[in-house]
Each structure stands twice: as structure tokens, then as C-alpha cells.
Design a protein around this motif. Structure first.
Motif, short mmCIF file in Angstrom:
data_model
loop_
_atom_site.label_atom_id
_atom_site.label_comp_id
_atom_site.label_asym_id
_atom_site.label_seq_id
_atom_site.Cartn_x
_atom_site.Cartn_y
_atom_site.Cartn_z
N VAL A 58 0.86 -1.19 0.00
CA VAL A 58 0.00 0.00 0.00
C VAL A 58 0.89 1.23 0.00
O VAL A 58 1.84 1.33 0.79
N ALA A 59 0.56 2.18 -0.88
CA ALA A 59 1.32 3.43 -0.96
C ALA A 59 0.40 4.55 -1.37
O ALA A 59 -0.76 4.33 -1.77
N LYS A 60 0.89 5.76 -1.28
CA LYS A 60 0.12 6.92 -1.70
C LYS A 60 -0.08 6.89 -3.22
O LYS A 60 0.74 6.34 -3.96
N ASN A 61 -1.19 7.51 -3.63
CA ASN A 61 -1.49 7.54 -5.08
C ASN A 61 -0.39 8.23 -5.89
O ASN A 61 -0.21 7.95 -7.08
N LEU B 224 -8.99 1.00 2.09
CA LEU B 224 -7.85 1.89 1.88
C LEU B 224 -8.30 3.34 2.01
O LEU B 224 -9.48 3.66 1.80
N GLU B 225 -7.37 4.20 2.34
CA GLU B 225 -7.67 5.62 2.37
C GLU B 225 -7.91 6.12 0.95
O GLU B 225 -7.49 5.49 -0.04
N SER B 226 -8.60 7.27 0.87
CA SER B 226 -8.94 7.80 -0.45
C SER B 226 -7.70 8.17 -1.28
O SER B 226 -7.75 8.21 -2.51
N ASP B 227 -6.58 8.45 -0.60
CA ASP B 227 -5.37 8.82 -1.33
C ASP B 227 -4.37 7.68 -1.39
O ASP B 227 -3.18 7.88 -1.59
N GLU B 228 -4.88 6.44 -1.20
CA GLU B 228 -3.99 5.28 -1.23
C GLU B 228 -4.39 4.30 -2.32
O GLU B 228 -5.52 4.29 -2.80
N LYS B 229 -3.42 3.45 -2.68
CA LYS B 229 -3.66 2.38 -3.63
C LYS B 229 -2.84 1.17 -3.21
O LYS B 229 -1.85 1.29 -2.47
N SER B 230 -3.26 0.03 -3.71
CA SER B 230 -2.54 -1.21 -3.40
C SER B 230 -2.03 -1.81 -4.70
O SER B 230 -2.79 -1.99 -5.66
N LEU B 231 -0.71 -2.09 -4.73
CA LEU B 231 -0.09 -2.71 -5.91
C LEU B 231 0.39 -4.10 -5.52
O LEU B 231 1.09 -4.27 -4.51
N ALA B 232 0.01 -5.08 -6.32
CA ALA B 232 0.40 -6.47 -6.05
C ALA B 232 1.49 -6.89 -7.02
O ALA B 232 1.30 -6.82 -8.24
N PHE B 233 2.64 -7.32 -6.48
CA PHE B 233 3.80 -7.72 -7.29
C PHE B 233 4.05 -9.22 -7.12
O PHE B 233 3.87 -9.77 -6.05
N ARG B 234 4.46 -9.84 -8.18
CA ARG B 234 4.87 -11.26 -8.13
C ARG B 234 6.37 -11.33 -8.36
O ARG B 234 6.88 -10.82 -9.36
N PHE B 235 7.05 -11.99 -7.37
CA PHE B 235 8.50 -12.10 -7.41
C PHE B 235 8.89 -13.53 -7.76
O PHE B 235 8.35 -14.48 -7.17
N SER B 236 9.78 -13.67 -8.71
CA SER B 236 10.35 -15.00 -9.03
C SER B 236 11.76 -15.04 -8.47
O SER B 236 12.61 -14.19 -8.79
N LEU B 237 12.03 -16.05 -7.63
CA LEU B 237 13.33 -16.19 -6.96
C LEU B 237 13.93 -17.54 -7.33
O LEU B 237 13.23 -18.57 -7.35
N GLN B 238 15.25 -17.53 -7.54
CA GLN B 238 15.91 -18.77 -7.95
C GLN B 238 17.41 -18.63 -7.73
O GLN B 238 17.99 -17.56 -7.92
#
Length: 808
Positions: free
Chosen positions: A722-725, A763-777
Motif C-alpha cells: 500500500v502506498a500513496k497515489n 484503503l484511504e482515499s489517497d492510497e492504492k494497493s499494488l500487487a507484485f509477483r517475485f520470481s526467486l531462484q
């Protein structure tokens, strides 16, 4: 420039065929554009005389004529022409004659036959039936001295050709039959026969008062009064024939004589009706508010930029362009003022175009006309007027009144033999060059290896050494220059492996489904302001069109114009690109072999995508192309380099859907949707996505480096942060990349992909959620949970500290 071959051969008659003559002229720089017969083929037509006429017994409009064709036997011919008369000489097509095709396109054969019961043994012809003109009012009436029985083609000189030559602007000396004859004489060595003229006997002392108020307009003005002319006299057939074959329409004897001598000698002249002139003539610049009704019926406004000939009451002529209607000669004219002048070319150039017409006079004067022979010109016209319009016993001729105020000063031009040899590529000697100059009529002085040449008064195209070299090579013959292969050191140059050619780049862009376009580098000035915010573009001194007046600093405007052009032709899906130079002011650029001081000329690649992302098909839902489709294309072009896309503003792009592109921390271009303002202004239903990048960054590629492929299983972890817009995805990626580079625990991260964005409940009105997928090897061992957890913890901690993001 059009003229009759027979007329040319009266002045110079080289021993060569018409085809050879045409080829000679073309290879000397006088391109023969067309060679046309003056009349279509026909045969068995002779000059005949009508001996008697009787009415046809069964037709009121037909006559039965007895015709003498020179065979000793009169022919019986039925004729319906209204102007037929006894004693008339006409062309007669005898039995067996083949006449030019009629409306059906088939040749017309004359046979003996009966018309209303009366036998007709031939046909009396009109000019239209022989395809000589469109006149069809009756039979072609021949002069009384026409010889009965003579082949009509020979009598009427129909075995002639019309030459049309396409002259370059510098060859004004060839805008006459005499000028072309001079060229042929110089090229072939055949003697030149000048047109004959005699000094007319002066039988009256009248002169017209002449004042030259503008020496920068008129350098020489020559005139003569002639009284007692018969303006109704017919123009001789030989003159009418030459005029018609030169593309001129015969009008009246006085006008025809003036036009004839212009075509013959190259200088336009003018004939005023003397009785319509008020007082004297003043050659001056025009004044605002003045106007003139011209010979063509147009009334034009005059200003200080246009030269005029005026009398004490009004303007009578546009200087060097066209005469006025008020002093025009008519069939009732008896007294004339004949004028021949030298008008400065720069004083005539552009004036006729200002009034949206062109004249033979302006065409010649604006290129330069011989200033030394105005008197000879007047004498030549006078001789013809006395001969045709009344005879010496009736026509009274005044003295030639010659006013010289400001003539060109001919400066000698130096030419070095060594320089000519170097440019032409042929080892010419001084003797050969001297012979060429002599044949061209160029006066010169000579030293070993050096010529000082003074151009004649009729040549305005010889100013520098290269002009003389051109004359030498023209007369020597372009075809005589040997075709030698170039001699140069050849070396096989190996292209650097880390450099991609523009050709390769074009192919790779085309593989992404774009089509290449090529546009002018000259664009409209408003385009520069609209698409680049450039209020001071680089302007052309001599643009080829008003809408192509500046050099472009961006390729995007041209692509938008291409898109609009295609949309107007019902093409709904457009993907185009262009690789070309742009032109920027840069004071740091020095002069060099490929550079110009103060100007930078980098090459760029620009692309535009509009309409559907793919052609309509059953296997894929239809949708319009968007920012991310084009972004993916750019990433594919730059791969394996990683691009950064940073939100930016640009005059041509949508303020919320545009980005600057960086590669290796360097700015390389822009990408985005077209600005809504420009979309509306340029009438585009949808907003195209455009990009423009420097080709230098695309051409520099990394060499392949071996990397070990791991045989151990990949671990996938997802993080929702979660981070600011105001925090962009690029900010996340930059933090991740920095942590992976600097933290040993994170080096097992192989790929990061954003797969979801969420705004709303929780979430707050000035927030957004970004979903990341990490590949580790890891390449050395199977990853353990504690190793993976350490890497993920480090990444979460990094984004929390640097951009204030938290785990959702």
C-alpha cells in the motif's frame, strides 16, 4: 519553346536527320521534349485551279466544277463549298488519295463515284479535311501564284516538324530561332545565316518625346514613328505558317510582325497606336492607386513595385510584360510608334506572377534579353512593316530614337584549363578550348593554361568559372566523355558487434507490425508550435511551398498528418514509423564534414499506432490500441536493456498519459497519447499513441554474456503493498532494482511483475494497493524458506523506508 524545323534550317542547315538534330540538341542541354509533324500523313493531293462551275441538276447546294490538276485533262468534281469560284486555286485530292482519318479513326480514300447522278473524279479540300486547322467555312483558298499540279505537301511545306524544347532558366539566349541556330552552329560547325534586314530609308523627322525616369527599370529604350501603315493588310502565308508552327495564333499584320520578330530574334517589342498616345512617354515605376486595362481585357492595380510606360495622361503599358488596351493597334490604325527596349531582369521578375498570368515578353525579359541589338531589332520590324503594310511609297518612316541610360557592365570571367580538365575528366588542350569559345561567339584573351572570357550581350548565364566549364563540356559533348570506373582504395570494413544498423532497426520495427513512411523534412510553421512548442523554428530561405517553410524538430507531426491522410481514405487501423533526421539549434556544434555550425541533426525513430490493436478476427476480442501496447513494443526494441518510464508533460502529448523514457540513466525519448487539443484540431476520432526515441540509443546494443541456467526450482512470492497515489509503479521498481543490486540477500530475485492494482474499500482515499509477483531462484542450490524470507523482508523494508509503502 516551339519552332519549325524548316525555319531553323533557313539559318543553319547541318547535314543530319531530324532525329539526329533532336538528339544533338538534347545532349547539349536543350532538351527536345517533343517532335511533332505539322500535318498528318496524306497523299495524292495537288494544287488545282477551278476553270468552270455549273449548278448540279439535282441539288441546289452542289456545284459541278471543271478542275485543272496539271495533267492536261480537266477533272469533273462535285463540290458543295460556299466559297467556290472560277479561277480559285485549291488543294485537290485525286482518285486514289488517302486523306487523314475522320471521326471514325479510319483513313479516308477518295474514289471515283457519282453524287446525285453526276460523276465526281476527286475532292476539293478544306483546311479541316486535311487536318491543317479547324477552319471549315469553305475550301482552302491558295494564292494566285500557286503552281497548278504541284504536290500540295511540297507547296504548303507540310513535310516539316515542330520541335518543342524544354529550356532551363539560364538558357534565355535560346528563346528564339536565332538562339537555337547559334547553338546548332556552334555544336556542328555549320555556318550561321543571320536573318536579312536593311536600314530603312528615313522619310520623315518626327520623334516621340521619351523620358526614362527609372534607370533601374529600363536600361535602353529604342523607338521609331512610322506613318501611313495599312493595318488591314493580310499577314503573308509564310509568316502565318511559321507563327502557327511556333504555337502563336495570327491576329493582324502589325501584331504578327512583332510576334514573328520576337520568335526570330528573341526580343519582345511593342507596337503603339501613335494617335492614341497623349504627349510623350515616361518610363517609370508605378504609383499606388494607378490601374491599367491590359490587352487581355483584365484591369490590374499598379504599385511602386511594377514598372510602367505612361504618357502625359495615363499608363499605357506594363513594362516588359503586356501592353495596355487604350493604345492597342486595330485594323483602323494608320500611324504607329514602334518600341524595343532592354528591361533589367530583376525589375521584371515576379511581376507577371503577381497578376496570375504569364506572357512571352515577361518570360524572356525576366531571364535577360540582348541589350546591344535594339536598333537592329527595330530595323528588322520596320523592313517587314514597310514590305507587308503598304510599301515604301505609302509608308513614312521616322528616324530611330535610341536612349541608353544604364546597360549591364560585362566583366570578364577567368577559366583555368587545369580546372576544366579536373572537373570534366578529359585532357582538353588550350587549342580545343579556344576553338569551342570561338564557335560559341565568346570573346577571350588567352595565356598558357588560362582564359579571360567576356560574355556577349545576349548571354546572362556566364558569371563564374563553372559556367564556362559547362559551356566547354556542352560543346565537347557529354557522350564523348569516357565512362571510366572510379579508382579508389577499397577495404572490407567489419561492423562493430555492439552496433545495430538503421537497416536492421527498420526491419525489427517492421516485424512489430509497423509500416515505414518517408516524409519531407520541411513542415508547416504551425506544426512546430503545436507539436514541439517551438516559437522560433529554423526557417527556409526559399521554401518549395508556403506550407513547407520550416525544418522540423520532431517527427510526430508528420506521422499525425499521415494518419489523417489514411483515415480520410477509410483505413481504420494504422501503425506507421519513420526514421529520419530532425533539425535543432545548437551553438556547441562546430563546422565539419558532416555538420553545420550551430545546428544539430540527430536521427530519430518515431512511431504511431491508431485504431484496433489487431486486425478483426474470431480468436481475439476487438479493442483499441493503448499506451501499454506501444510501451511493450518499445521494450521489445530496446531489450535486453531495461527502460524507465517517468510521467512527464509534453506539448504534443496527453498530460496524464505520457512519459519520458530513460535507458541507462539517459533520456532517450517520449511516449504517450496525442493531446486532446491536437486530436480535435486535426480531426482524429481517436487519440493515437505516439513515441519518438533517439536512434543512437537503439543502435548501441550489449554483447551477449553467458549466464548459467539454474537447474533448481523457482520460488514464487506475491506482495501487496500500500502506498500513496502519488507513488508510481516505476518508483517501486527503482527501489526493488536498487535493493537487488546492493543487498546480497536479494540477488536471488530473477523477475518482478505487477499483476494487480486496487483502490477502494479498506484503503484511504489517497492510497492504492499494488500487487507484485517475485520470481526467486538460485543457481547453486534449492532455496530454503529462511533465504526467501530474508530477501522478501529486505525488499519490504526498502520500499517502506524509501517511499513509505507498507505491507497490506
Amino acid at each position: 519553346m516551339q519552332f519549325s524545323e524548316n525555319w531553323l534550317r533557313t539559318m543553319v542547315d547541318p547535314k543530319m536527320t531530324s532525329d539526329e538534330l533532336a538528339h544533338l540538341l538534347t545532349m547539349s542541354g536543350l532538351e527536345v521534349e517533343e517532335v511533332e509533324e505539322v500535318a498528318p500523313p496524306f497523299n495524292n493531293v495537288v494544287v488545282a485551279e477551278i476553270r468552270s462551275i455549273v449548278k448540279h441538276p439535282d441539288a441546289d447546294r452542289l456545284n459541278v466544277c471543271q478542275v485543272d490538276v496539271g495533267t492536261g485533262t480537266l477533272l469533273n468534281i462535285v463540290c458543295g463549298a460556299p466559297n467556290v469560284r472560277v479561277g480559285m486555286k485549291v488543294p485537290c485530292a485525286m482518285a486514289g488519295a488517302i486523306l487523314p482519318p475522320g471521326a471514325d479513326g479510319k483513313p479516308f480514300e477518295i474514289k471515283v463515284g457519282k453524287l446525285r447522278g453526276v460523276e465526281s473524279q476527286g475532292m476539293l479540300c478544306s483546311a479541316r479535311e486535311l487536318k491543317l486547322s479547324e477552319e471549315h467555312g469553305g475550301l482552302l483558298d491558295l494564292p494566285e501564284d500557286a503552281q497548278v499540279g504541284q504536290n500540295f505537301r511540297d507547296y504548303f511545306q507540310l513535310n516539316d516538324l515542330k520541335f518543342t524544347i524544354k529550356l532551363t532558366p539560364n538558357k534565355a539566349d535560346c528563346l528564339s530561332v536565332l538562339g537555337v541556330a547559334r547553338e546548332v552552329s556552334a555544336l556542328t560547325g555549320t555556318p550561321l545565316t543571320l536573318p536579312e534586314h536593311h536600314v530603312a530609308a528615313v522619310t520623315l523627322q518626327d520623334k516621340l518625346a521619351i523620358k526614362i525616369s527609372a534607370p533601374d527599370l529600363c536600361g535602353r529604350f529604342t523607338g521609331r514613328i512610322i506613318r501611313g501603315v495599312n493595318a488591314k493588310a493580310p499577314t503573308p502565308d509564310w509568316m502565318r505558317q511559321r507563327l502557327e508552327r511556333s504555337g502563336q495564333r495570327p491576329i493582324s499584320a502589325l501584331v504578327d510582325i512583332s510576334n514573328y520578330v520576337m520568335l526570330e530574334m528573341g526580343r519582345p517589342s511593342h507596337v503603339f497606336d501613335l494617335d492614341k498616345i497623349h504627349g510623350g512617354l515616361d518610363i517609370r515605376w508605378g504609383k499606388s492607386g494607378e490601374s491599367l486595362k491590359l490587352l487581355n481585357g483584365n484591369t490590374v492595380a499598379v504599385d511602386e513595385w511594377v514598372g510602367v510606360i505612361a504618357d502625359d495622361k495615363e499608363i499605357e503599358s506594363l513594362a516588359g510584360i503586356m501592353g495596355g488596351d487604350s493604345t492597342a493597334v486595330t485594323l483602323d490604325t494608320q500611324n504607329i510608334y514602334l518600341e524595343a527596349a532592354f528591361w533589367w531582369p530583376q525589375a521584371i521578375q515576379g511581376r507577371a506572377r503577381k497578376y496570375n498570368f504569364s506572357t512571352d515578353a515577361a518570360h524572356r525579359f525576366e531571364r535577360g534579353v540582348d541589350y546591344a541589338t535594339t536598333v537592329e531589332h527595330i530595323e528588322r520590324i520596320t523592313t517587314l512593316i514597310v514590305e507587308i503594310c503598304g510599301g515604301a511609297e505609302h509608308v513614312k518612316v521616322g528616324p530611330v530614337d535610341d536612349h541608353i541610360v544604364n546597360l549591364p557592365k560585362r566583366q570578364s570571367v577567368r577559366m583555368r584549363t587545369a580546372r576544366a580538365v579536373k572537373i570534366i575528366g578529359v585532357a582538353l588542350t588550350d587549342a580545343q578550348i579556344a576553338d569551342i569559345f570561338t564557335r560559341l561567339g565568346l570573346a577571350f584573351t588567352q595565356e598558357p593554361g588560362l582564359f579571360q572570357v567576356t560574355p556577349p550581350s545576349y548571354r546572362f548565364d556566364i558569371e563564374i568559372e563553372e559556367d564556362l566549364i559547362e559551356e566547354v563540356v556542352r560543346v565537347y559533348g557529354f557522350e564523348n566523355i569516357p565512362a571510366l570506373p572510379p579508382v579508389a582504395a577499397n577495404g572490407m570494413l567489419i561492423a562493430a558487434e555492439n552496433h545495430r544498423s538503421l537497416f536492421t532497426l527498420r526491419r525489427q520495427v517492421a516485424d512489430l507490425d509497423y509500416q515505414e513512411v518517408v516524409n519531407y523534412s520541411f513542415v508547416e510553421e504551425i506544426w512546430e508550435k503545436d507539436f514541439s512548442g517551438n516559437d522560433a523554428p529554423i526557417k527556409l530561405q526559399n521554401p518549395i511551398a508556403s506550407q513547407m517553410s520550416v525544418m522540423r524538430t520532431s517527427l510526430i507531426a508528420s506521422l499525425v498528418a499521415n494518419a489523417r491522410y489514411n483515415l480520410n481514405r477509410k483505413i481504420a487501423r494504422i501503425r506507421i514509423f519513420e526514421i529520419a533526421a530532425v533539425y535543432l539549434r545548437n551553438t556547441d556544434v562546430p563546422d565539419g564534414p558532416l555538420t553545420i555550425a550551430g545546428y544539430d541533426q540527430p536521427k530519430r525513430l518515431a512511431g504511431l499506432a491508431y485504431g484496433a490493436v489487431a486486425d478483426e478476427q474470431w480468436g481475439q476480442a476487438s479493442r483499441n490500441v493503448d499506451f501499454f501496447d506501444v510501451k511493450a513494443d518499445l521494450e521489445a526494441l530496446f531489450a535486453p536493456k531495461i527502460l524507465r518510464f517517468i510521467k512527464t508533460e509534453h506539448p504534443a502529448l496527453h498530460p496524464g498519459r505520457s512519459a519520458r523514457i530513460e535507458c541507462d540513466d539517459q533520456f532517450v525519448g517520449i511516449i504517450g497519447e496525442l493531446h486532446p487539443r491536437l486530436q480535435q484540431k486535426y480531426d482524429l476520432p481517436l487519440a493515437p499513441v505516439v513515441f519518438e526515441v533517439e536512434t543512437v540509443s537503439l543502435q548501441a546494443i550489449s554483447l551477449p554474456v553467458y549466464q548459467e541456467i539454474s537447474k533448481f526450482q523457482t520460488v514464487i512470492r506475491d506482495l501487496a503493498l500500500v502506498a500513496k497515489n502519488s507513488i508510481s509503479m516505476q518508483d517501486f521498481l527503482d527501489v526493488f532494482a536498487s535493493e537487488i543490486k546492493n543487498n546480497e540477500a536479494c540477488k536471488i530475485v530473477q523477475a518482478i511483475v505487477l499483476f494487480d492494482e486496487y483502490r477502494g474499500k479498506g484503503l484511504e482515499s489517497d492510497e492504492k494497493s499494488l500487487a507484485f509477483r517475485f520470481s526467486l531462484q538460485d543457481t547453486q542450490s534449492t532455496l530454503q524458506d529462511e533465504t526467501v524470507d530474508a530477501a522478501m523482508t529486505a525488499l519490504i523494508s526498502a520500499v517502506n523506508h524509501k517511499i513509505g509503502a507498507r505491507l497490506r
